[in-house]
Design a protein around this motif. Structure first.
Motif, short mmCIF file in Angstrom:
data_model
loop_
_atom_site.label_atom_id
_atom_site.label_comp_id
_atom_site.label_asym_id
_atom_site.label_seq_id
_atom_site.Cartn_x
_atom_site.Cartn_y
_atom_site.Cartn_z
N CYS A 79 0.90 -0.93 0.28
CA CYS A 79 -0.16 -0.10 0.51
C CYS A 79 1.02 1.00 -0.01
O CYS A 79 0.94 2.14 -0.70
N PHE A 80 1.46 1.29 1.03
CA PHE A 80 2.75 2.49 1.23
C PHE A 80 3.46 2.91 -0.44
O PHE A 80 3.53 3.72 -0.65
N HIS A 81 3.64 1.40 -0.86
CA HIS A 81 4.23 1.79 -2.68
C HIS A 81 3.82 2.81 -3.12
O HIS A 81 4.10 3.33 -3.75
N CYS A 82 2.60 2.84 -3.45
CA CYS A 82 1.59 3.00 -4.27
C CYS A 82 0.93 4.49 -4.01
O CYS A 82 0.56 5.13 -4.87
N LEU A 83 1.87 5.45 -2.66
CA LEU A 83 1.24 6.19 -2.02
C LEU A 83 2.08 7.48 -2.90
O LEU A 83 2.95 7.11 -2.69
N LYS A 84 1.76 8.70 -3.13
CA LYS A 84 2.24 9.60 -3.42
C LYS A 84 3.10 10.64 -2.63
O LYS A 84 3.17 9.72 -1.39
N LYS A 85 4.02 10.97 -2.61
CA LYS A 85 4.97 11.44 -1.42
C LYS A 85 4.79 11.76 -0.17
O LYS A 85 4.33 11.65 0.60
#
Length: 102
Positions: A79-85
């Motif tokens: 999930c974290f990998h798919c988030l924007k900065k």
């Protein structure tokens, strides 16, 4: 089956890839792509770091995902990998407040 093999198989199937197609898209020689991916999934062989990076890139996952023994941690990494900065910063701030302020 190794943790790596388990995560690889789950991620590959979830993304709709055959072993052969994932291997080829990750830069493995077409003649051996299916066999190598099968060996990775079964834990017979472990891919090198660059191959793991290539597989992760194709599946849009962080390489660390494949080594998480805990399912929850693996899902959180995914999930974290798919988030924007900016969204990542919010998640980190929330996690820190939950972890260190209790």
């Amino acid at each position: 089956m190794t943790t790596f093999g388990k995560r690889l198989k789950e991620a590959r199937k979830a993304a709709g890839y055959s072993q052969e197609r994932l291997g080829i898209d990750a830069g493995i020689e077409p003649a051996s792509a299916s066999a190598r991916m099968n060996q990775y999934e079964k834990g017979v062989h472990e891919p090198g770091e660059s191959t793991v990076q290539q597989i992760a890139a194709v599946l849009n996952l962080p390489a660390a995902y494949f080594y998480c023994e805990d399912d929850g941690e693996a899902h959180l990494l995914q999930c974290f990998h798919c988030l924007k900065k900016d969204d990542r910063k919010q998640v980190i701030d929330l996690a820190e407040s939950l972890a260190f302020n209790h």
